[in-house]
Design a protein around this motif. Structure first.
Motif, PDB file in Angstrom:
ATOM      1  N   LEU A 100       8.551   6.804   3.175  1.00  0.00           N
ATOM      2  CA  LEU A 100       9.656   7.708   3.653  1.00  0.00           C
ATOM      3  C   LEU A 100      10.715   6.753   4.390  1.00  0.00           C
ATOM      4  N   ALA A 101      10.496   5.556   4.456  1.00  0.00           N
ATOM      5  CA  ALA A 101      11.630   4.732   5.266  1.00  0.00           C
ATOM      6  C   ALA A 101      11.703   3.231   4.683  1.00  0.00           C
ATOM      7  N   GLY A 102      11.205   2.988   3.526  1.00  0.00           N
ATOM      8  CA  GLY A 102      11.432   1.674   2.874  1.00  0.00           C
ATOM      9  C   GLY A 102      10.997   0.637   3.507  1.00  0.00           C
ATOM     10  N   GLY A 103       9.771   0.607   4.163  1.00  0.00           N
ATOM     11  CA  GLY A 103       9.247  -0.477   4.649  1.00  0.00           C
ATOM     12  C   GLY A 103       9.285  -0.575   6.224  1.00  0.00           C
ATOM     13  N   PRO A 151       6.555  -0.814  -7.060  1.00  0.00           N
ATOM     14  CA  PRO A 151       7.713   0.069  -6.797  1.00  0.00           C
ATOM     15  C   PRO A 151       8.278   0.876  -7.917  1.00  0.00           C
ATOM     16  N   LEU A 152       8.703   2.056  -7.544  1.00  0.00           N
ATOM     17  CA  LEU A 152       9.526   2.581  -8.798  1.00  0.00           C
ATOM     18  C   LEU A 152      10.614   2.507  -9.323  1.00  0.00           C
ATOM     19  N   THR A 153      11.156   1.273  -8.436  1.00  0.00           N
ATOM     20  CA  THR A 153      12.499   0.909  -8.962  1.00  0.00           C
ATOM     21  C   THR A 153      12.194  -0.415  -9.778  1.00  0.00           C
ATOM     22  N   ILE A 154      11.088  -0.821  -9.971  1.00  0.00           N
ATOM     23  CA  ILE A 154      10.623  -1.943 -10.739  1.00  0.00           C
ATOM     24  C   ILE A 154      11.457  -2.096 -12.062  1.00  0.00           C
ATOM     25  N   GLU A 155      11.965  -3.328 -12.466  1.00  0.00           N
ATOM     26  CA  GLU A 155      12.863  -3.481 -13.708  1.00  0.00           C
ATOM     27  C   GLU A 155      11.671  -3.382 -14.749  1.00  0.00           C
ATOM     28  N   ASP A 156      12.276  -2.807 -15.996  1.00  0.00           N
ATOM     29  CA  ASP A 156      11.276  -2.630 -17.334  1.00  0.00           C
ATOM     30  C   ASP A 156      10.646  -4.159 -17.593  1.00  0.00           C
ATOM     31  N   ALA A 157      11.398  -5.121 -17.532  1.00  0.00           N
ATOM     32  CA  ALA A 157      10.809  -6.408 -18.035  1.00  0.00           C
ATOM     33  C   ALA A 157       9.710  -6.899 -17.085  1.00  0.00           C
ATOM     34  N   VAL A 158       9.794  -6.590 -15.588  1.00  0.00           N
ATOM     35  CA  VAL A 158       9.115  -7.066 -14.730  1.00  0.00           C
ATOM     36  C   VAL A 158       7.570  -6.019 -14.781  1.00  0.00           C
ATOM     37  N   PHE A 159       7.916  -4.860 -15.227  1.00  0.00           N
ATOM     38  CA  PHE A 159       6.965  -4.016 -15.158  1.00  0.00           C
ATOM     39  C   PHE A 159       6.135  -4.444 -16.687  1.00  0.00           C
ATOM     40  N   ILE A 169       0.889  -1.099   0.024  1.00  0.00           N
ATOM     41  CA  ILE A 169       0.071  -0.015  -0.026  1.00  0.00           C
ATOM     42  C   ILE A 169       0.806   1.213   0.065  1.00  0.00           C
ATOM     43  N   ALA A 170       1.579   1.386  -1.033  1.00  0.00           N
ATOM     44  CA  ALA A 170       2.340   2.659  -1.272  1.00  0.00           C
ATOM     45  C   ALA A 170       3.467   2.802  -0.425  1.00  0.00           C
ATOM     46  N   VAL A 171       4.066   1.764   0.113  1.00  0.00           N
ATOM     47  CA  VAL A 171       5.329   1.968   1.230  1.00  0.00           C
ATOM     48  C   VAL A 171       6.637   1.631   0.513  1.00  0.00           C
ATOM     49  N   LEU A 172       6.476   1.150  -0.697  1.00  0.00           N
ATOM     50  CA  LEU A 172       7.845   0.421  -1.249  1.00  0.00           C
ATOM     51  C   LEU A 172       8.130   1.098  -2.434  1.00  0.00           C
ATOM     52  N   ASN A 173       8.121   2.352  -2.415  1.00  0.00           N
ATOM     53  CA  ASN A 173       8.602   3.219  -3.788  1.00  0.00           C
ATOM     54  C   ASN A 173       9.849   2.813  -3.908  1.00  0.00           C
TER      55      ASN A 173
END
Length: 435
Positions: A280-283, A411-419, A62-66
Motif C-alpha cells: 500500500l505504501a511503498g515500504g 517488484p512488479l517494476t523489475i526490469e526485464d533484464a534483471v528478471f 515479503i510482498a511490500v515492494l510491488n
C-alpha cells in the motif's frame, strides 16, 4: 541515572560477520533473520550489502515492494511531506491527505455500496481492527478462519493464523471464540471445508453467534494457495444466510500482485470488509480496513485509531504508490511477469522431477518441491535451493505448512533484464542441488 552512551565503533569499518555477532549479542533469537548479510542500499529490484555484494530481490520485503525499492515518485512524495510535518496524530489534528487517500481507496476496492476506510500501521493491526469492527457491527463474538492461514503475529491475529510453527508455538493460550476449518483450494478440500463448517455449527458455535469469516484469496504463508472460486461464492452465500460478515485479508494479495488491483476481483464476489497493508505504501508503515459504510460505522467514536495510525509520511507514500500503479500499468505488468514465470517453472518441472505443483495468480506464483517417488513434501530440498540461490545473489522466500514451497515476490517494476537474470540464477541453484 547514567546518560545514554553512543555505541562504540558505530561508523567504523565493518563486515557482515562482525555485525552478525553484534546482532546475536544485542537482539533476541525470537526475531529470526534469513539473510547472512546487512543491506547498505537498494534500487528497484536490486540491493547491495555493506561489503558491496549485489543481490537480486525476489522477496520484495515479503510482498511490500510491488513498486520496487526507493521508487523515485514515492521517494519524492515522502521528501516533500518531510518538509511539512511528520506527525500530529490524526485523531488529534487531522490532515487532508488522510481523507483524500481514503476517498481514492473507497473508489477502487471491490465492495458494494458506500465504502469507508480507516488507516492503521501494520497488517496485523488491520486484522485486529477488522475483528473489532465486525464484533461491534454485529453484536456477535465468534470468528472463523482457515487452516494454513496467516493473519499476523499479535495475539488475536496469531490466534486466527492456521500455522503453529513458528507463529503459535509457546504463545498460548489464545483468545477464545476463534475457530478454524480446512482451506478450500481444490475440490476435495472444498468438500471437507463444507463438512467441517456444518460440523462446527452443530458442535461448537451456532451461526447466529458468528461475527465474521476471514480468509485470504491466496494464502501467503500457507503456501500461495488460491482459494477455489466456487468456495468464495459459497462463503458469500453462507454469510448472507446467517448475517455473518465476510472479510477478505488482502494484506499480501493487494495492489496489483495477482494481476488485478485486488485479488477479490478474480472471483466476482464482494466482501463486507477488506484488510490492506504491505505494498500500500511503498515500504513505509501503513495498513487499512475498508468496508461497507454501515459496517465500518459500527464502533463508537474513539473505538478505532492509534497514535501512529495513518502516519503522514506513509499516507504521502501511498498516494504516490497509487499514481505509480496507474501510470506504469502495474496490474498488466504483474500478469505479464506471472505468465512468464509460470511458463518457465512448468518447463523446469519437466526436467527437474522434484518440482511439484506450480501455482499462482498473476505474479503471486510459487512452486513446490517434493519427493519424486512418493510426492511427499521435501522441505530439505526447498531449503537447499533457497540457500544455493542466496549464495549466487538471489533472494527467495519459502512458505507452506510443510515448508516445501518457494514463492516469488519480485517488484512488479523489475526490469526485464534483471528478471531474466534472476531466473538464470534460480536455474543454477536448481542444477547445483539436483547434482
Amino acid at each position: 541515572m547514567n546518560a545514554p552512551q553512543k555505541p562504540e565503533n558505530l561508523n567504523a569499518p565493518h563486515t557482515n560477520a562482525a555485525w552478525h555477532q553484534r546482532r546475536l549479542a544485542a537482539t533476541p533469537r525470537g526475531v529470526g533473520v534469513f539473510g547472512d548479510f546487512f543491506i547498505e542500499r537498494a534500487k528497484n529490484a536490486e540491493l547491495w550489502d555493506i561489503e558491496g555484494r549485489r543481490f537480486i530481490d525476489f522477496a520484495g520485503g515479503i510482498a511490500v515492494l510491488n513498486t520496487g525499492h526507493v521508487h523515485p515518485k514515492v521517494q519524492a512524495a515522502i521528501a516533500a511531506q518531510l518538509q511539512r510535518f511528520t506527525h500530529s496524530c490524526y485523531q488529534v489534528v487531522p490532515y487532508a491527505e488522510y481523507v483524500s487517500l481514503a476517498e481514492r481507496i473507497n473508489a477502487i476496492v471491490p465492495i458494494d455500496g458506500p465504502v469507508k476506510t480507516a488507516f492503521f500501521s501494520t497488517g496485523a493491526e488491520a486484522i485486529e481492527n477488522a475483528m473489532k469492527i465486525a464484533r461491534a457491527a454485529t453484536g456477535r463474538s465468534g470468528i472463523i478462519a482457515f487452516g494454513g492461514a496467516f493473519h499476523g503475529r499479535s495475539l488475536f491475529a496469531v490466534s486466527l493464523t492456521g500455522k503453529v510453527q513458528p507463529y503459535k508455538a509457546g504463545f498460548g493460550p489464545f483468545p477464545p471464540e476463534v475457530y478454524h476449518v480446512p482451506f478450500p483450494m481444490h475440490a476435495d478440500s472444498f468438500e471437507l471445508a463444507k463438512q467441517s463448517m456444518e460440523h462446527l455449527f452443530k458442535a461448537d458455535i451456532e451461526p447466529k453467534r458468528v461475527a465474521a469469516i476471514v480468509f485470504e484469496p491466496v494464502q501467503g504463508e500457507g503456501g500461495f494457495n488460491p482459494i477455489l472460486p466456487a468456495a468464495v461464492k459459497w462463503l458469500r452465500e453462507l454469510c448472507d444466510a446467517h448475517g455473518i460478515l465476510l472479510i477478505a485479508d488482502e494484506v499480501q494479495t493487494g495492489f496489483a500482485r495477482t494481476g488485478r488491483m485486488f485479488a477479490m476481483e478474480h472471483y466476482g464476489v464482494k466482501p463486507d470488509l477488506i484488510t490492506l497493508a504491505k505494498s500500500l505504501a511503498g515500504g513505509t508503515t501503513l495498513s487499512a480496513v475498508c468496508g461497507r459504510a454501515a459496517v465500518m460505522d459500527g464502533p463508537a467514536p474513539g473505538g478505532l485509531g492509534g497514535t501512529y495510525a495513518g502516519n503522514p509520511l506513509a499516507i504521502a507514500a501511498a498516494h504516490a504508490v497509487l499514481d505509480v500503479m496507474a501510470e506504469e500499468k502495474l496490474v498488466e505488468r504483474a500478469q505479464h511477469l506471472g505468465d512468464k514465470l509460470i511458463a518457465y517453472l512448468a518447463a523446469k518441472r519437466a526436467v527437474h522431477k522434484r518440482i511439484g505443483d506450480v501455482r499462482g495468480l498473476g505474479a503471486m506464483v510459487a512452486c513446490e518441491f517434493v519427493d519424486p517417488k512418493t510426492g511427499a513434501p521435501d522441505a530439505e530440498m526447498t531449503k537447499q535451493v533457497q540457500m544455493a540461490a542466496l549464495k549466487r545473489g538471489l533472494l527467495l522466500l519459502t512458505c507452506g505448512v510443510n515448508a516445501n514451497v518457494v514463492r516469488f515476490l519480485f517488484p512488479l517494476t523489475i526490469e526485464d533484464a534483471v528478471f531474466e537474470e534472476g531466473l538464470s540464477v534460480f536455474d543454477a541453484a536448481l542444477a547445483e542441488v539436483a547434482a
